[in-house]
Design an enzyme around this catalytic site. Structure first.
Site, PDB file in Angstrom:
ATOM      1  CG  ASP A  34       8.966 -14.021   6.514  1.00  0.00           C
ATOM      2  OD1 ASP A  34       8.578 -12.962   7.056  1.00  0.00           O
ATOM      3  OD2 ASP A  34       8.750 -15.144   6.993  1.00  0.00           O
ATOM      4  CG  ASN A  82       0.773  -9.044   5.075  1.00  0.00           C
ATOM      5  OD1 ASN A  82       1.442  -9.062   4.044  1.00  0.00           O
ATOM      6  ND2 ASN A  82       1.018  -9.889   6.073  1.00  0.00           N
TER       7      ASN A  82
HETATM    8  C1  FPP Z   1       7.480  -9.783   5.501  1.00  0.00           C
HETATM    9  O1  FPP Z   1       8.342  -9.519   6.580  1.00  0.00           O
HETATM   10  C2  FPP Z   1       7.454  -8.648   4.603  1.00  0.00           C
HETATM   11  C3  FPP Z   1       6.335  -7.958   4.266  1.00  0.00           C
HETATM   12  C4  FPP Z   1       4.985  -8.303   4.768  1.00  0.00           C
HETATM   13  C5  FPP Z   1       6.396  -6.741   3.411  1.00  0.00           C
HETATM   14  C6  FPP Z   1       7.352  -6.809   2.269  1.00  0.00           C
HETATM   15  C7  FPP Z   1       7.411  -5.449   1.686  1.00  0.00           C
HETATM   16  C8  FPP Z   1       8.539  -4.812   1.262  1.00  0.00           C
HETATM   17  C9  FPP Z   1       9.860  -5.432   1.201  1.00  0.00           C
HETATM   18  C10 FPP Z   1       8.504  -3.369   0.841  1.00  0.00           C
HETATM   19  C11 FPP Z   1       7.638  -2.977  -0.294  1.00  0.00           C
HETATM   20  C12 FPP Z   1       7.705  -3.857  -1.506  1.00  0.00           C
HETATM   21  C13 FPP Z   1       7.999  -3.476  -2.781  1.00  0.00           C
HETATM   22  C14 FPP Z   1       7.834  -4.439  -3.893  1.00  0.00           C
HETATM   23  C15 FPP Z   1       8.489  -2.121  -3.122  1.00  0.00           C
HETATM   24  P1  FPP Z   1       7.740  -9.485   8.051  1.00  0.00           P
HETATM   25  O2  FPP Z   1       7.472  -8.088   8.422  1.00  0.00           O
HETATM   26  O3  FPP Z   1       6.577 -10.405   8.142  1.00  0.00           O
HETATM   27  O4  FPP Z   1       8.957 -10.045   8.856  1.00  0.00           O
HETATM   28  P2  FPP Z   1       8.879 -10.766  10.267  1.00  0.00           P
HETATM   29  O5  FPP Z   1       8.316 -12.140  10.014  1.00  0.00           O
HETATM   30  O6  FPP Z   1      10.311 -10.801  10.670  1.00  0.00           O
HETATM   31  O7  FPP Z   1       8.041  -9.937  11.174  1.00  0.00           O
END
Ligand code: FPP
Length: 258
Positions: A34, A82
């Site tokens: 996250d 998502n």
């Molecule tokens: C949450 O942070 C993260 C995600 C929903 C996506 C995670 C994906 C990756 C790291 C890239 C692809 C993965 C792989 C395995 C290659 P957020 O965007 O919800 O953060 P926030 O709460 O600060 O908005």
């Protein structure tokens, strides 16, 4: 500073009994990655820049987890919820996954890392579905570590689908309702054949599961760390392992001395 109510602890860790002897490393670590968006926003960058940096952390932590002897590493990459994000971000995330698979698969195969995807892949773009199947096939013989990527994964959906499959067998007369037990339900989950996570880490300070591994987390240890995922590095991972090793896991039984 706000006063805490009696019974509440500023540092929940202080309340957790520690072991005198550290326990062995976790077999299975699962991470809710996250904070990519917040990492980017803090730097006046578009959210996708945070996800891009998040891929670096994926690479680093995968290599490091394997080096530390972790046998299963699960990363929560995209939840069934998502899809509610702007289309541009969803497409951006899928592009990053394509980029990751294209770039990393051979390295994973060379390093003995088997990649597996859990979640409903049928809703993903067709080319991504093919890439996932190819990546799983290319790395299938990897024995050093299994990297499990949760993609279009939602735990409630997983439990409902598992229940429906068992119900269908009951309806068809193949299975007695009374014969259903937790092992049977476990075998219907996406994670069938994998051990339950010993440790679940969530980055970025949020303290919730967000529909992740609700069934498998029955006896997992939880760690919530403040770093955003792009800042989560090898040292952060080691600290999580150290903290896990001091936890006293009782699985509902009594505390063992030592
Ligand atoms: C949450 O942070 C993260 C995600 C929903 C996506 C995670 C994906 C990756 C790291 C890239 C692809 C993965 C792989 C395995 C290659 P957020 O965007 O919800 O953060 P926030 O709460 O600060 O908005």
């Amino acid at each position: 500073m706000r006063r805490l109510l009696p019974g509440f602890n500023a540092l929940p860790e202080e309340n957790i009994p520690e072991r005198a002897e550290p326990r062995p490393l976790p077999t299975h670590v699962a991470i809710i990655m996250d904070g990519n968006g917040r990492w980017a926003t803090k730097r006046n960058l578009p959210r996708i820049a945070g996800h891009k940096r998040g891929v670096n952390s994926v690479r680093k932590i995968t290599r490091h987890a394997k080096a530390r002897g972790v046998r299963y590493l699960t990363l929560f990459a995209f939840s069934t919820e998502n899809w509610l994000r702007p289309t541009e971000e969803v497409h951006g995330l899928f592009d990053l996954l394509r980029y990751y698979i294209r770039r990393e698969c051979r390295t994973l195969a060379r390093d003995g890392v088997r990649i597996r995807f859990i979640g409903d892949s049928s809703e993903l773009p067709a080319d991504l579905q093919s890439m996932i199947a190819e990546a799983e096939a290319l790395t299938a013989t990897g024995e050093a570590m299994t990297l499990i990527v949760a993609l279009n994964y939602g735990a409630r959906g997983e439990i409902v689908a598992a229940t429906k499959r068992l119900a269908a067998r009951v309806e068809a007369g193949e299975l007695a309702a009374d014969a259903i037990d937790d092992k049977m339900l476990s075998m219907e989950m996406y994670t069938a054949g994998f051990p339950d996570p010993d440790l679940i880490v969530r980055t970025s300070g949020e303290q919730r599961l967000s529909n992740f591994m609700l069934w498998q987390a029955a006896y997992s240890e939880f760690l919530f760390v403040d770093s955003h995922w792009p800042d989560f590095d090898e040292e952060s991972f080691d600290q999580c392992l150290d903290r896990y090793c001091l936890r006293d896991r009782r699985f509902g039984g009594l505390r063992k001395s030592g």
